[in-house]
Design a protein around this motif. Structure first.
Motif, mmCIF file in Angstrom:
data_model
loop_
_atom_site.group_PDB
_atom_site.id
_atom_site.type_symbol
_atom_site.label_atom_id
_atom_site.label_comp_id
_atom_site.label_asym_id
_atom_site.label_seq_id
_atom_site.Cartn_x
_atom_site.Cartn_y
_atom_site.Cartn_z
ATOM 1 N N ARG A 87 34.386 41.721 46.494
ATOM 2 C CA ARG A 87 32.996 41.749 46.036
ATOM 3 C C ARG A 87 32.165 41.960 47.293
ATOM 4 N NH1 ARG A 87 32.841 37.104 44.244
ATOM 5 N NH2 ARG A 87 33.656 37.511 42.179
ATOM 6 N N VAL A 107 37.782 36.772 40.497
ATOM 7 C CA VAL A 107 37.002 37.508 39.499
ATOM 8 C C VAL A 107 36.131 36.517 38.736
ATOM 9 C CG1 VAL A 107 37.136 38.916 37.419
ATOM 10 C CG2 VAL A 107 38.748 39.313 39.292
ATOM 11 N N LYS A 108 34.839 36.879 38.555
ATOM 12 C CA LYS A 108 33.884 35.992 37.879
ATOM 13 C C LYS A 108 33.128 36.763 36.813
ATOM 14 C CE LYS A 108 33.260 32.975 41.781
ATOM 15 N NZ LYS A 108 32.715 32.889 43.065
ATOM 16 N N ILE A 109 32.471 36.030 35.941
ATOM 17 C CA ILE A 109 31.636 36.634 34.895
ATOM 18 C C ILE A 109 30.588 37.525 35.565
ATOM 19 C CG2 ILE A 109 29.926 36.146 33.090
ATOM 20 C CD1 ILE A 109 31.471 33.560 32.525
ATOM 21 N N GLY A 110 30.436 38.733 35.068
ATOM 22 C CA GLY A 110 29.455 39.676 35.607
ATOM 23 C C GLY A 110 30.032 40.682 36.584
ATOM 24 N N ASP A 111 31.266 40.485 37.048
ATOM 25 C CA ASP A 111 31.901 41.448 37.953
ATOM 26 C C ASP A 111 32.231 42.722 37.191
ATOM 27 O OD1 ASP A 111 31.860 39.932 40.271
ATOM 28 O OD2 ASP A 111 33.800 38.998 39.867
ATOM 29 N N GLN A 112 32.099 43.875 37.845
ATOM 30 C CA GLN A 112 32.441 45.147 37.228
ATOM 31 C C GLN A 112 33.922 45.419 37.422
ATOM 32 O OE1 GLN A 112 30.249 48.476 38.728
ATOM 33 N NE2 GLN A 112 31.052 49.865 37.193
ATOM 34 N N MET A 125 42.882 33.495 37.086
ATOM 35 C CA MET A 125 42.014 34.614 37.462
ATOM 36 C C MET A 125 42.508 35.216 38.772
ATOM 37 S SD MET A 125 39.993 34.709 34.962
ATOM 38 C CE MET A 125 38.797 35.903 35.475
#
Length: 190
Positions: free
Chosen positions: A7, A14-19, A2
């Protein structure tokens, strides 16, 4: 692997839910059996580097681990660093590891020593110990001050390969002799 992104005011993975936006690289697929080191080299030093030169890579996380590598690619455009003044430019260099270790994973911090020139069994002296020209010598002729008991002898030398800190001496000084870093006081010269 990743990638990182900003943020808010933090730089994080980068994580789940990031645009994410179109064209934004958020992941890399890595072949762990064939790793490379993406490095930056000062523009002054890169001119001596060539593809295929040998290197040694040391890992900050594993101080006892040193792996052989070769220069795989050298960038062609200099860029400014975030941590240095604008007039100091760097070039991208890629080193390909020639041997792997199971502890090596992507994104480890490393340092690398690239061998740009080598001489076997060389007599090395500090760069400051080699002087050029002066009274009684030809312009550009190299000499060192060598300890002779309580005095210092001026001795002509033939220099070889050099680095930013040391110079190899092809003739004029033997291993174990003491050389002065600067001109000794006049009373002890011979």
């Amino acid at each position: 692997v990743m990638q990182n992104m900003f943020r808010g005011s933090e730089f994080d993975q980068v994580k789940i839910g990031d645009q994410l936006f179109p064209g934004f690289p958020f992941m890399q697929i890595v072949d762990a059996s064939s790793m490379v080191v993406n490095a930056n080299v000062n523009q002054v030093d890169v001119e001596r580097m060539r593809i295929g030169m040998k290197a040694s890579v040391r890992f900050d996380a594993f101080p006892d681990l040193v792996l052989p590598a070769k220069v795989y690619a050298i960038g062609t455009v200099a860029k400014s660093s975030r941590y240095r003044p604008d007039w100091i430019k760097e070039m991208a260099v890629v080193l390909k590891l020639e041997k792997m270790d199971p502890r090596v994973i992507p994104d480890l911090s490393v340092s690398a020593d690239v061998v740009v020139d080598a001489v076997e069994n060389a007599t090395l002296v500090p760069r400051e110990a080699v002087h050029y020209g002066g009274a009684g010598s030809q312009p550009g002729e190299a000499f060192v001050w060598v300890r002779n008991g309580g005095a210092w002898d001026r001795r002509k030398v033939v220099v070889g390969v050099s680095s930013a800190t040391t110079v190899s001496i092809q003739s004029g000084v033997r291993p174990g002799e003491t050389v002065a870093l600067e001109t000794p006081p006049k009373m002890n010269l011979s």
